[in-house]
Design an enzyme around this catalytic site. Structure first.
Site: not given
Ligand code: SAH
Length: 221
Positions: A68
């Site tokens: 993000s």
């Molecule tokens: N907090 C992260 C943002 C990553 S984008 C950072 O700082 O980099 C969101 C992430 O959520 C992705 O990696 C995606 O694979 C994950 N995601 C989506 N659905 C999910 C679920 N049901 N449980 C766990 N992770 C999930």
């Protein structure tokens, strides 16, 4: 290691500037700004994108996912109203960046990632940074982690159709849950609060766009 130390120092100024820009943009929580000024985001993005690590932009991290944008991480972290003693659940570990920021704002962070490759990479990166109060689990975060509940705060960092009920159920009295919910690719950042009485209230913190929350209580893959 002199080389490593020198490289680390070179990133300090751009990181400080990023925190200053976030303050100018309206982030007020001094602890959040301090965390943004100290967590090495360049260590959590793919090597080829390091030069862009302190721009305020989301960047690809592989597997179709993104780290993000710093402003998004700061706003979400601030909205969780952390004081230092909390146990926090993060849904969507991704790069581990938000988890690293939360590790400086709370006592314990439990983060869940549904893609095994990303979960393993984030775990290694957080270990390398010496962050010991974050645990990364692989699985569907929309079900939460009943074994570690209740949570004082929950950050959902992927966008789902609606707030997963298991997550609300695992929120401690007085707890806050912040996440993007609504139509695919066009959500509102919502903050849920559980009052001491158990009642849940919700505030709209404004429109946003996140990658999909995929799982039993999210979108289908
Ligand atoms: N907090 C992260 C943002 C990553 S984008 C950072 O700082 O980099 C969101 C992430 O959520 C992705 O990696 C995606 O694979 C994950 N995601 C989506 N659905 C999910 C679920 N049901 N449980 C766990 N992770 C999930």
């Amino acid at each position: 290691m002199v080389r490593g130390a020198t490289q680390g120092a070179a990133w300090r100024l751009p990181r400080r500037r990023l925190a200053e820009r976030l303050a100018e943009a309206g982030v007020k929580d001094a602890r959040v700004l301090e965390a943004m000024a100290s967590v090495p985001r360049h260590e959590l993005v793919p090597e080829a994108l390091r030069s862009r690590a302190y721009q305020d932009a989301a960047l690809p991290i592989g597997d179709g996912q993104t780290i993000s944008a710093p402003s998004r991480v700061a706003i979400m972290s601030e909205a969780l109203e952390l004081e230092g003693s909390e146990t926090v659940l993060e849904v969507g570990t991704g790069s581990g960046y938000q988890a690293a920021i939360l590790s400086r704002l709370a006592s314990r962070v439990i983060s869940i990632e549904r893609l095994p490759g990303l979960a393993a990479r984030a775990r290694r990166a957080l270990d390398r940074l010496g962050i010991s109060n974050v645990v990364v689990h692989f699985g569907d975060g929309t079900a939460g982690r009943p074994a570690d509940a209740p949570f004082d705060a929950i950050a959902v960092t992927a966008g789902g159709p609606a707030v997963p009920q298991p997550l609300l159920d695992q929120l401690a009295p007085g707890g806050r849950l912040v996440g993007p919910f609504g139509e695919r690719g066009r959500q509102d950042l919502l903050r849920y609060r559980r009052a001491a009485s158990g009642a849940i209230t919700v505030e709209d913190l404004g429109p946003c766009r996140f990658v999909d929350l995929i799982g039993e209580h999210g979108f289908s893959a």
